[in-house]
Design a protein around this motif. Structure first.
Motif, PDB file in Angstrom:
ATOM      1  N   LEU A  99       0.827  -1.197   0.000  1.00 34.04           N
ATOM      2  CA  LEU A  99       0.000   0.000   0.000  1.00 34.04           C
ATOM      3  C   LEU A  99       0.867   1.255   0.000  1.00 34.04           C
ATOM      4  N   SER A 100       1.910   1.219  -0.764  1.00 36.82           N
ATOM      5  CA  SER A 100       2.774   2.395  -0.855  1.00 36.82           C
ATOM      6  C   SER A 100       2.071   3.513  -1.622  1.00 36.82           C
ATOM      7  N   GLU A 101       2.454   4.725  -1.326  1.00 37.67           N
ATOM      8  CA  GLU A 101       1.861   5.865  -2.027  1.00 37.67           C
ATOM      9  C   GLU A 101       2.087   5.755  -3.528  1.00 37.67           C
ATOM     10  N   LYS A 102       3.268   5.313  -3.918  1.00 43.70           N
ATOM     11  CA  LYS A 102       3.594   5.159  -5.349  1.00 43.70           C
ATOM     12  C   LYS A 102       2.642   4.165  -6.024  1.00 43.70           C
ATOM     13  N   ARG A 103       2.405   3.020  -5.365  1.00 42.06           N
ATOM     14  CA  ARG A 103       1.539   1.983  -5.936  1.00 42.06           C
ATOM     15  C   ARG A 103       0.090   2.474  -6.001  1.00 42.06           C
ATOM     16  N   ILE A 104      -0.356   3.132  -4.940  1.00 41.73           N
ATOM     17  CA  ILE A 104      -1.731   3.642  -4.897  1.00 41.73           C
ATOM     18  C   ILE A 104      -1.946   4.674  -6.001  1.00 41.73           C
ATOM     19  N   ARG A 105      -0.982   5.558  -6.164  1.00 38.57           N
ATOM     20  CA  ARG A 105      -1.073   6.590  -7.199  1.00 38.57           C
ATOM     21  C   ARG A 105      -1.093   5.951  -8.592  1.00 38.57           C
ATOM     22  N   ALA A 106      -0.257   4.949  -8.797  1.00 39.58           N
ATOM     23  CA  ALA A 106      -0.195   4.279 -10.105  1.00 39.58           C
ATOM     24  C   ALA A 106      -1.510   3.586 -10.453  1.00 39.58           C
ATOM     25  N   ARG A 107      -2.159   2.978  -9.473  1.00 44.46           N
ATOM     26  CA  ARG A 107      -3.441   2.308  -9.723  1.00 44.46           C
ATOM     27  C   ARG A 107      -4.529   3.314 -10.067  1.00 44.46           C
ATOM     28  N   GLY A 108      -4.497   4.458  -9.410  1.00 48.37           N
ATOM     29  CA  GLY A 108      -5.489   5.483  -9.687  1.00 48.37           C
ATOM     30  C   GLY A 108      -6.883   5.194  -9.159  1.00 48.37           C
ATOM     31  N   LEU A 109      -7.001   4.263  -8.229  1.00 52.39           N
ATOM     32  CA  LEU A 109      -8.316   3.901  -7.696  1.00 52.39           C
ATOM     33  C   LEU A 109      -8.673   4.667  -6.428  1.00 52.39           C
ATOM     34  N   PHE A 110      -7.663   5.028  -5.654  1.00 51.52           N
ATOM     35  CA  PHE A 110      -7.877   5.689  -4.373  1.00 51.52           C
ATOM     36  C   PHE A 110      -6.962   6.897  -4.254  1.00 51.52           C
TER      37      PHE A 110
END
Length: 70
Positions: free
Chosen positions: A1-12
């Protein structure tokens, strides 16, 4: 749940997830189920969207061969 991963997914919104994690860590809220759901969603996305599921069954399905014996 890293910020980078969350941003890349674009879901949250990364800031919202970070706040949820912060609150859980400091004990001000119990977000256990929410964190579990976010983690399982990310793992599901890695396997079924990103193509991270590498097994003989998947290769058989991709070739149009049935893996069921019934």
């Amino acid at each position: 749940l890293s910020e980078k991963r969350i941003r890349a997914r674009g879901l949250f919104e990364p800031a919202a997830v970070n706040e949820l994690l912060r609150q859980h860590r400091d004990g001000s809220n119990d977000w256990t189920m929410h964190i579990w759901q976010l983690l399982t969603l990310e793992l599901w996305m890695q396997v079924f969207v990103d193509g991270g599921w590498k097994t003989p069954a998947r290769e058989s399905i991709a070739r149009g061969q049935s893996t069921c014996s019934f």
